[in-house]
Design a protein around this motif. Structure first.
Motif, PDB file in Angstrom:
ATOM      1  N   GLY A 196      49.113  37.561   8.756  1.00 54.92           N
ATOM      2  CA  GLY A 196      47.796  36.936   8.607  1.00 54.92           C
ATOM      3  C   GLY A 196      46.884  37.145   9.797  1.00 54.92           C
ATOM      4  O   GLY A 196      45.735  37.553   9.655  1.00 54.92           O
ATOM      5  N   HIS A 197      47.387  36.855  10.999  1.00 54.63           N
ATOM      6  CA  HIS A 197      46.523  37.018  12.180  1.00 54.63           C
ATOM      7  C   HIS A 197      46.208  38.482  12.507  1.00 54.63           C
ATOM      8  O   HIS A 197      45.055  38.812  12.762  1.00 54.63           O
ATOM      9  CB  HIS A 197      47.103  36.277  13.382  1.00 54.63           C
ATOM     10  CG  HIS A 197      46.819  34.804  13.350  1.00 54.63           C
ATOM     11  ND1 HIS A 197      45.526  34.312  13.337  1.00 54.63           N
ATOM     12  CD2 HIS A 197      47.630  33.727  13.302  1.00 54.63           C
ATOM     13  CE1 HIS A 197      45.569  32.977  13.295  1.00 54.63           C
ATOM     14  NE2 HIS A 197      46.832  32.596  13.261  1.00 54.63           N
ATOM     15  N   PRO A 198      47.192  39.384  12.498  1.00 54.65           N
ATOM     16  CA  PRO A 198      46.842  40.760  12.873  1.00 54.65           C
ATOM     17  C   PRO A 198      45.937  41.485  11.879  1.00 54.65           C
ATOM     18  O   PRO A 198      45.421  42.557  12.220  1.00 54.65           O
ATOM     19  CB  PRO A 198      48.210  41.456  13.012  1.00 54.65           C
ATOM     20  CG  PRO A 198      49.198  40.581  12.349  1.00 54.65           C
ATOM     21  CD  PRO A 198      48.656  39.192  12.411  1.00 54.65           C
ATOM     22  N   ARG A 212      38.951  33.946   8.807  1.00 56.42           N
ATOM     23  CA  ARG A 212      40.135  33.103   8.750  1.00 56.42           C
ATOM     24  C   ARG A 212      40.953  33.496   7.537  1.00 56.42           C
ATOM     25  O   ARG A 212      40.419  33.935   6.528  1.00 56.42           O
ATOM     26  CB  ARG A 212      39.743  31.614   8.620  1.00 56.42           C
ATOM     27  CG  ARG A 212      38.828  31.090   9.711  1.00 56.42           C
ATOM     28  CD  ARG A 212      39.308  31.378  11.110  1.00 56.42           C
ATOM     29  NE  ARG A 212      40.643  30.948  11.372  1.00 56.42           N
ATOM     30  CZ  ARG A 212      40.991  29.993  12.234  1.00 56.42           C
ATOM     31  NH1 ARG A 212      40.104  29.336  12.932  1.00 56.42           N
ATOM     32  NH2 ARG A 212      42.252  29.700  12.431  1.00 56.42           N
ATOM     33  N   MET A 213      42.270  33.312   7.644  1.00 54.01           N
ATOM     34  CA  MET A 213      43.124  33.579   6.494  1.00 54.01           C
ATOM     35  C   MET A 213      42.689  32.707   5.330  1.00 54.01           C
ATOM     36  O   MET A 213      42.349  31.547   5.521  1.00 54.01           O
ATOM     37  CB  MET A 213      44.567  33.219   6.836  1.00 54.01           C
ATOM     38  CG  MET A 213      45.230  34.185   7.761  1.00 54.01           C
ATOM     39  SD  MET A 213      46.785  33.463   8.334  1.00 54.01           S
ATOM     40  CE  MET A 213      46.566  33.627  10.096  1.00 54.01           C
ATOM     41  N   THR A 214      42.762  33.279   4.138  1.00 54.48           N
ATOM     42  CA  THR A 214      42.549  32.480   2.924  1.00 54.48           C
ATOM     43  C   THR A 214      43.941  31.997   2.500  1.00 54.48           C
ATOM     44  O   THR A 214      44.525  31.169   3.171  1.00 54.48           O
ATOM     45  CB  THR A 214      41.847  33.336   1.858  1.00 54.48           C
ATOM     46  OG1 THR A 214      42.604  34.531   1.633  1.00 54.48           O
ATOM     47  CG2 THR A 214      40.451  33.713   2.340  1.00 54.48           C
ATOM     48  N   ASN A 223      46.748  23.703  10.445  1.00 55.12           N
ATOM     49  CA  ASN A 223      46.625  23.617  11.907  1.00 55.12           C
ATOM     50  C   ASN A 223      46.489  24.984  12.576  1.00 55.12           C
ATOM     51  O   ASN A 223      47.059  25.218  13.620  1.00 55.12           O
ATOM     52  CB  ASN A 223      47.848  22.894  12.473  1.00 55.12           C
ATOM     53  CG  ASN A 223      49.139  23.609  12.100  1.00 55.12           C
ATOM     54  OD1 ASN A 223      49.144  24.521  11.287  1.00 55.12           O
ATOM     55  ND2 ASN A 223      50.231  23.201  12.706  1.00 55.12           N
ATOM     56  N   CYS A 224      45.732  25.903  11.960  1.00 56.69           N
ATOM     57  CA  CYS A 224      45.632  27.242  12.537  1.00 56.69           C
ATOM     58  C   CYS A 224      44.484  27.304  13.547  1.00 56.69           C
ATOM     59  O   CYS A 224      43.330  27.106  13.199  1.00 56.69           O
ATOM     60  CB  CYS A 224      45.416  28.270  11.441  1.00 56.69           C
ATOM     61  SG  CYS A 224      45.141  29.908  12.112  1.00 56.69           S
ATOM     62  N   GLY A 225      44.813  27.578  14.798  1.00 57.62           N
ATOM     63  CA  GLY A 225      43.806  27.602  15.865  1.00 57.62           C
ATOM     64  C   GLY A 225      43.271  28.993  16.118  1.00 57.62           C
ATOM     65  O   GLY A 225      43.991  29.977  16.084  1.00 57.62           O
ATOM     66  N   LYS A 226      41.966  29.069  16.376  1.00 57.48           N
ATOM     67  CA  LYS A 226      41.332  30.343  16.723  1.00 57.48           C
ATOM     68  C   LYS A 226      39.969  30.038  17.313  1.00 57.48           C
ATOM     69  O   LYS A 226      39.349  29.040  16.983  1.00 57.48           O
ATOM     70  CB  LYS A 226      41.185  31.210  15.461  1.00 57.48           C
ATOM     71  CG  LYS A 226      40.597  32.607  15.713  1.00 57.48           C
ATOM     72  CD  LYS A 226      40.546  33.433  14.419  1.00 57.48           C
ATOM     73  CE  LYS A 226      39.911  34.795  14.658  1.00 57.48           C
ATOM     74  NZ  LYS A 226      39.842  35.599  13.416  1.00 57.48           N
ATOM     75  N   ILE A 273      54.647  35.012   7.637  1.00 53.52           N
ATOM     76  CA  ILE A 273      53.485  35.763   7.131  1.00 53.52           C
ATOM     77  C   ILE A 273      52.246  35.399   7.949  1.00 53.52           C
ATOM     78  O   ILE A 273      51.493  36.265   8.397  1.00 53.52           O
ATOM     79  CB  ILE A 273      53.210  35.423   5.643  1.00 53.52           C
ATOM     80  CG1 ILE A 273      54.385  35.794   4.769  1.00 53.52           C
ATOM     81  CG2 ILE A 273      51.934  36.122   5.161  1.00 53.52           C
ATOM     82  CD1 ILE A 273      54.306  35.147   3.386  1.00 53.52           C
ATOM     83  N   HIS A 274      52.053  34.102   8.127  1.00 51.53           N
ATOM     84  CA  HIS A 274      50.872  33.615   8.843  1.00 51.53           C
ATOM     85  C   HIS A 274      50.743  34.298  10.212  1.00 51.53           C
ATOM     86  O   HIS A 274      49.701  34.847  10.560  1.00 51.53           O
ATOM     87  CB  HIS A 274      50.973  32.097   9.011  1.00 51.53           C
ATOM     88  CG  HIS A 274      49.833  31.476   9.746  1.00 51.53           C
ATOM     89  ND1 HIS A 274      48.789  30.851   9.101  1.00 51.53           N
ATOM     90  CD2 HIS A 274      49.545  31.402  11.065  1.00 51.53           C
ATOM     91  CE1 HIS A 274      47.928  30.405   9.995  1.00 51.53           C
ATOM     92  NE2 HIS A 274      48.356  30.729  11.206  1.00 51.53           N
ATOM     93  N   GLU A 275      51.839  34.262  10.980  1.00 51.93           N
ATOM     94  CA  GLU A 275      51.780  34.745  12.367  1.00 51.93           C
ATOM     95  C   GLU A 275      51.833  36.260  12.472  1.00 51.93           C
ATOM     96  O   GLU A 275      51.149  36.843  13.311  1.00 51.93           O
ATOM     97  CB  GLU A 275      52.929  34.131  13.181  1.00 51.93           C
ATOM     98  CG  GLU A 275      52.970  32.609  13.199  1.00 51.93           C
ATOM     99  CD  GLU A 275      51.782  31.983  13.907  1.00 51.93           C
ATOM    100  OE1 GLU A 275      50.943  32.711  14.461  1.00 51.93           O
ATOM    101  OE2 GLU A 275      51.672  30.740  13.883  1.00 51.93           O
TER     102      GLU A 275
HETATM  103 ZN   LIG Z   1      47.243  30.608  12.963  1.00 52.25          ZN
END
Ligand SMILES: [Zn+2]
Lengths: 447, 484
Positions: free
Chosen positions: B257-259, B362-364, B454-457, B252-254
C-alpha cells in the motif's frame, strides 16, 4: 491568537452554562503554518487556524466529555449539554475524587512574537537557501518548516485558571544523491534562530559521505547515536516505562525498582515543563503545575510521572503530567531531557576501534515492553567507524535491541544537547549524543 | 454552505488563481473506552471548518480555518493565495492537473443502523460484558474495550465547476486482554477482532453487532494468560509461515500500500515517510510477487474503510489493478502525479484528514484478492511451519523493503496440524522476496475486509482510514524468531 482576556471570558461562559457538580474547560488554540519541500521546490504549503473547547463535567462520580471547535454561544451550550447527557449515561467511577484544586503556576516564557508573525515568504526564503545549496552540490532537497503559535488554557469550577501562550519553529531536511542521503533538523521557540546555511551544510555533508554504501553483516556493534537517534530512546521510555499507569499495570521495568541501579551510572533523565531550554508548557491539561520529575539519577530509578487519576490510586499528588480528558493513555512526560556528559562526538569516534555511526532511527516499534525491546531501522547517514575514524558509508541496518540495555551500556555521553519537537504528540526533548556498546543490529536492507 | 463555497471560489478567482477548490467538513466522533469494569472514556467530539486549496503563480497554497463567517472566509482565501505565491518562489515547473473535472453529485455511506442513534447505554453494556468475560481468566491484569463512531459530512467545490457532497459513516470496535507475570517480566496481549485498538468499516452499528465481542471475550482472556507460559517462537533462518488474514492485511498495507503511493514514489514524502522501491521504471515489468499474488486498490468495496463516492479532489471512486499474477502494474495516483507520469486520469485516491489538512494520496481498500485454498486444507498441506495471528508490532524501512512484524500469538504446524502455542512470534524479510515466496492464498470464505483506522502520513501529520481485504496466506523460506 485570541489572547488571555478573551479566552478567560470564553471559559467562564462555559463554566456558567454548566450545572454539574464540577466542570472543567480546556481551551486549545493553534495558528500554524508549514512549508514543505521536495525535489528542491516547495510542493505543499499550508496554514491552519483552529480553536477548540473541551468540556469535562462531573455529576457525583459520573463523568462526560464533549468537545467542539464551534465557539458560538449556541454551540458552547450544545457542547455542555452533550457532556451532561453523556455523564448521565455514564457508570460511576468509584476511584474518582475530584478535579484538581487551584495551585500557583509559575509562568514560563515561551512566546516569541516573531515566530507567531513569521510569513510564508520568510519560510520560503529559508527553504530557498536549502534548495539552492542542494542544487549547487548536485543534490535534491526535501523537508518541512513549521512555525506555530499555540494557546492553552484550563479552567475548572474549583477555581483553576491557567493560560499559556507559546510558539515553536521546527525545520528538518533530507538531502539526497541517488546513492545516499543525509539529515539535519532544528527546533526552537524563536523561528529567527533557524540557520539554513548550517542545516544545509550538515545534511549535505552527510549525504555526500553516504554515497554508495557497502553492506555489513548484522551483529552487535558499538554505536555512536547522534542526538536524532537518542531522542527516540526517551520517547519509548516515556511511553513504556516512566508513567505511573505503566507501573500500576505491571508493564514497566520501573516497577519495584525505585532506589535501584537500572541504567549506567552517568545516565540522568528528567522531565521539566518549565525549563528555560525546552518548549515550555508550565501546566498540564487539568491545570496542574508541571513539577520537575527525575526518572533516573546517575543510573538509579527515582520516580515516574502522575496525573490526578493515577496519583489518587496511590494517595499522592499529581505531578502535572495529565493528557486531555478523557485520557486512557495515562500520564505523559512532554519535556524530557537526558543530561549531557563531557565527550564531544569527535572524541567518541576516536575511541572506537570498530563501530557504527548512526544519524537517526526510523519506524521504531515495541517488541517487548518490559525489556524496552525495540525494532527499527537506521536512516539518512549510517557509517562505519574503524580505528577511530569514520571510513565509509554502510547500508541501513534493522535493529532489534533493548533501549534499557543500551542505557546500561553507555560508554560516553555528548557534551552538548539538541532540542526536538514532535508535532504528533506536542512533546519536546533535549538530548546529547551517546556512545553505546553492544547494540544489536539484526538485519540489513538493500540501500 | 453552498453560498460560502461559491463566494470563496469567486474571491480566489478575483485574486488571480488558475485553480481553486474548497472543502467544508464537519466531523462528529463518538468514542467509548472501558477498562477493568470501568468506563474510562465517553466522549463526543465535533470539529468543523473549511480548507481552501489554490494554484497561483503555478504553485500550491492552502489555508484552513475553523470559523465559517464571511470575513474569515475572505481572510483564508487571501492567505491561501499569498502562500501559493510564496511557494512559487522556488517553483521549477507549473502544477498541471490535466483535463478539468466537473462533477455534481452526492454520496452517502449505506448503513442499516445509524450508530449515533444507538444508546450509549447499549454500547457501554456490550463493552462491559466483554470486559467481564475477559477477566474471568485468572492472570488477566488489564481488560479493555473500545468503540468509535464517525460521521463526516463534506462539501467539495472547485473552480472547474464540481460540487459534491458526501456523508461517510464509520463504526469500529475492539477488545484486548493483557496478562502479565512480573517475576518473569512477561507481558502478553490478545486482541479481537484486531489489535491496535479496533477493527473498523464504513458501516453502521450492524457492524458492531456482527463482531460478536462478548462471545469471543472469554477465549481472548484465556489465550492471553496461556501465552505467559507458552514456548517462545523458535529462531529459523528459513521456514514456512502462514499469516492470518488480519496480519496479511497489515503486510499489504506496509509493503504494498505505501510503496505504490505515487506522491511518495516521486519524492513528496522523502523527508518524512520516505520514498519507495517501486520506482517508475518498474511499472509494468517488475515481479512484485508470485503468480498467486493479485492486488487491487478498490474504493468501491461495500463497507471497506477506504470506501467513498469521490476523493477529496472530486475524482470518482475507482478500482485499479496494482499487482496482477505477481506483476507490478499500478500506482495510487492523484490528478497532479498522474500527469507527472503520463498515466492519464487520476485513479481517485486523494484524501484529507479533515478540513484543516490538504488531500494526499492515501490507500483506499488495497486488497490481496482471494485465492483457491480452503484454510483447513492450507494447514493440512503444510508439513512444518508456524501460523502467526494478530499483529503486535510492525516496522519497515523508508523505501518499504526490509520489514519486521511481530504477532500476538503463533501456533507451530507439524504434519498438517496446528500443535503447540508460541509466544512472541516475529518474522522479517525483504518485500519482493517475501511476496515472491507466497505459494497459497485462502479463498473467498476466509476473506475479510479489515480496517486500519490509524495510518499516518504527511507533515503536518494526517491519519487516514484504510481498508484491506485479505485471507490467510502461506509464505515459504521466511526468517522467524528474531527475539533472543
Ligand atoms: Zn500506513
Amino acid at each position: 491568537m485570541l489572547g488571555e482576556t478573551k479566552i478567560q471570558e470564553l471559559v467562564n461562559q462555559v463554566l456558567a452554562l454548566s450545572k454539574a457538580d464540577q466542570t472543567e474547560v480546556l481551551f486549545q488554540g493553534v495558528d500554524a503554518a508549514l512549508t514543505r519541500f521536495a525535489n528542491s521546490h516547495i510542493h505543499q504549503n499550508v496554514a491552519e487556524t483552529n480553536t477548540e473547547v473541551r468540556v469535562r463535567v462531573v455529576y457525583g462520580k459520573k463523568i462526560g466529555v464533549a468537545s467542539s471547535n464551534d465557539l458560538s454561544p449556541e454551540a458552547l451550550k450544545r457542547t455542555v449539554d452533550t457532556a451532561r447527557a453523556i455523564a448521565q449515561l455514564q457508570r460511576e467511577d468509584p476511584e474518582f475524587k475530584s478535579l484538581p484544586q487551584p495551585q500557583p503556576i509559575q509562568p514560563a516564557a515561551a512566546f516569541v512574537e516573531a515566530t507567531a508573525n513569521f510569513t510564508a515568504e520568510q519560510r520560503a526564503q529559508v527553504v530557498s537557501v536549502l534548495c539552492r545549496k542542494a542544487k549547487d552540490k548536485g543534490l535534491v532537497a526535501a523537508g518541512a518548516f513549521t512555525t506555530a503559535a499555540l494557546e492553552t488554557a484550563v479552567a475548572n469550577s474549583l477555581g483553576v485558571f491557567a493560560y499559556h501562550p507559546g510558539t515553536y519553529a521546527d525545520i528538518n531536511t533530507v538531502m539526497m544523491t541517488d546513492a545516499g542521503s543525509g539529515y539535519a533538523s532544528f527546533a526552537h521557540p524563536d523561528a529567527r534562530q533557524v540557520n539554513a546555511e548550517a542545516l544545509a551544510r550538515e545534511a549535505i555533508d552527510k549525504a555526500l559521505r553516504a554515497r554508495n554504501p557497502i553492506a555489513l553483516d548484522a551483529g552487535d556493534y558499538t554505536v555512536l547515536l547522534e542526538e536524532y537517534a537518542v531522542t527516540d530512546l526517551l520517547d519509548f521510555l516515556n511511553y513504556l516505562s516512566f508513567s505511573a499507569l505503566a507501573v500500576q499495570e505491571d508493564h514497566s521495568f520501573m516497577k519495584g525498582k525505585l532506589g535501584e541501579q537500572v541504567m549506567g551510572d552517568r545516565v540522568t533523565i528528567w522531565d521539566d515543563g518549565a525549563a528555560a531550554d525546552t518548549i515550555a508548557l508550565p501546566f498540564d491539561y487539568e491545570g496542574v503545575p508541571r513539577q520537575k520529575v527525575t526518572f533516573i539519577e546517575n543510573g538509579i530509578a527515582r520516580g515516574v510521572v502522575y496525573d490526578t487519576a493515577t496519583a489518587e490510586r496511590e494517595g499522592r499528588q499529581s505531578t502535572g503530567h495529565s493528557l486531555p480528558a478523557p485520557n486512557t493513555a495515562g500520564p505523559f512526560a512532554m519535556h524530557m531531557a537526558l543530561a549531557p556528559g563531557c565527550t564531544p562526538k569527535s572524541e567518541m569516534i576516536k575511541s572506537v576501534a570498530r563501530g557504527i555511526w548512526v544519524t537517526r532511527f526510523w519506524y521504531t516499534r515495541v517488541v517487548h515492553p518490559m525489556r524496552v525491546l525495540i525494532t527499527g531501522m537506521t536512516r539518512d547517514g549510517t557509517f562505519l567507524i574503524e580505528n577511530g575514524e569514520v571510513t565509509r558509508p554502510v547500508r541501513n541496518f534493522r535493529f532489534t535491541t533493548s533501549y534499557l540495555d543500551a542505557l546500561n551500556n553507555v560508554r560516553a555521553i555528548g557534551d552538548t544537547t539538541k532540542l526536538f519537537y514532535d508535532d504528533w504528540s506536542g512533546a519536546a526533548r533535549r538530548v546529547p549524543a551517546l556512545l553505546v556498546d553492544g547494540f544489536k543490529f539484526t538485519g540489513v536492507t538493500q540501500f | 454552505m453552498k453560498d460560502i463555497t461559491a463566494r470563496a471560489l469567486n474571491m480566489a478567482q478575483v485574486r488571480g488563481v488558475t485553480y481553486a477548490d474548497i472543502r467544508i467538513v464537519t466531523r462528529l466522533t463518538q468514542r467509548l473506552a472501558v477498562k477493568n469494569g470501568k468506563v474510562e472514556a465517553l466522549e463526543q467530539a465535533e470539529t468543523q471548518g473549511l480548507g481552501v486549496r489554490v494554484i497561483a503563480g503555478g504553485a500550491w497554497g492552502f489555508a484552513a480555518s475553523s470559523r465559517l463567517e464571511a470575513k474569515e472566509v475572505e481572510r483564508v482565501v487571501a492567505q491561501a493565495v499569498a502562500i501559493a505565491k510564496a511557494s512559487a518562489l522556488t517553483r521549477t515547473k507549473d502544477v498541471n492537473l490535466g483535463a478539468p473535472i466537473s462533477i455534481k453529485a452526492s454520496y452517502q455511506t449505506p448503513i442499516k443502523i445509524d450508530p449515533f442513534t444507538v444508546s450509549m447505554a447499549e454500547k457501554i453494556g456490550l463493552l462491559l460484558k466483554a470486559d467481564a468475560e475477559m477477566r474471568r481468566a485468572k492472570g488477566v491484569k488489564v481488560a479493555r474495550g473500545e468503540m468509535a463512531f464517525v460521521r463526516e459530512n463534506k462539501i467539495f467545490a472547485s473552480t472547474e465547476g464540481s460540487l459534491i457532497d458526501q456523508e461517510i459513516v464509520e463504526s469500529g470496535c475492539g477488545i484486548a486482554a493483557i496478562a502479565t507475570h512480573l517475576e518473569s517480566g512477561e507481558v502478553q496481549v490478545r486482541s479481537f477482532p484486531n489489535s491496535v485498538g479496533r477493527h473498523q468499516q464504513t458501516r453502521g452499528y450492524e457492524f458492531i453487532v456482527e463482531q460478536k465481542l462478548a462471545e469471543n471475550a472469554a477465549r481472548v482472556g484465556e489465550e492471553a494468560v496461556a501465552l505467559l507460559t507458552a514456548d517462545p517462537c523458535p529462531s529459523y533462518d528459513a521456514t514456512t509461515v502462514i499469516l492470518d488474514s488480519s496480519q496479511v492485511a497489515l503486510q499489504i498495507h506496509e509493503s504494498c500500500g505505501h510503496p505504490i503511493e505515487l506522491d511518495r514514489v516521486l519524492g513528496a514524502e522523502a523527508a518524512f515517510a520516505g520514498t519507495s522501491f517501486l520506482t517508475p521504471e518498474k511499472l509494468g515489468n517488475f515481479r512484485y510477487g508470485s503468480e498467486v499474488v493479485n492486488i487491487t486498490a478498490d474504493a468501491t468495496i461495500p463497507g471497506g474503510l477506504g470506501t467513498f463516492g469521490y476523493d477529496d479532489e472530486g475524482v470518482p471512486a475507482q478500482k485499479t489493478d496494482i499487482v496482477k499474477q505477481g506483476l507490478f502494474v499500478g500506482y495510487l495516483t492523484s490528478r497532479e502525479t498522474a500527469q507527472q507520469l503520463n498515466l492519464g486520469k487520476s485513479n481517485g485516491t486523494m484524501r484529507a484528514d479533515g478540513w484543516n489538512r490538504i488531500p494526499l494520496i492515501r490507500m483506499t481498500n488495497v486488497s490481496l484478492l482471494p485465492g483457491a485454498w480452503d484454510v483447513n486444507d492450507l494447514i493440512a498441506d503444510t508439513d512444518d511451519g508456524i501460523w502467526m495471528e494478530t499483529n503486535r508490532s510492525w516496522s519497515i524501512d523508508d523505501k518499504r523493503l526490509n520489514f519486521q512484524f511481530g504477532t500476538e500469538i503463533g501456533w507451530e504446524i507439524k504434519s498438517g496440524k496446528k500443535t503447540r502455542r508460541l509466544k512472541n512470534p516475529t518474522y522479517t524479510g525483504i518485500t519482493p522476496q517475501f511476496w515472491g515466496a507466497c505459494d497459497a492464498v485462502g479463498n473467498e470464505q476466509a476473506w475479510v475486509v479489515w480496517g486500519t483506522p490509524n495510518c499516518g502520513k504527511g507533515q503536518p501529520p494526517q491519519v487516514a482510514h484504510t481498508g484491506h481485504g485479505a485471507a490467510p496466506a502461506r509464505f515459504r523460506n521466511v526468517r522467524v524468531g528474531v527475539i533472543k
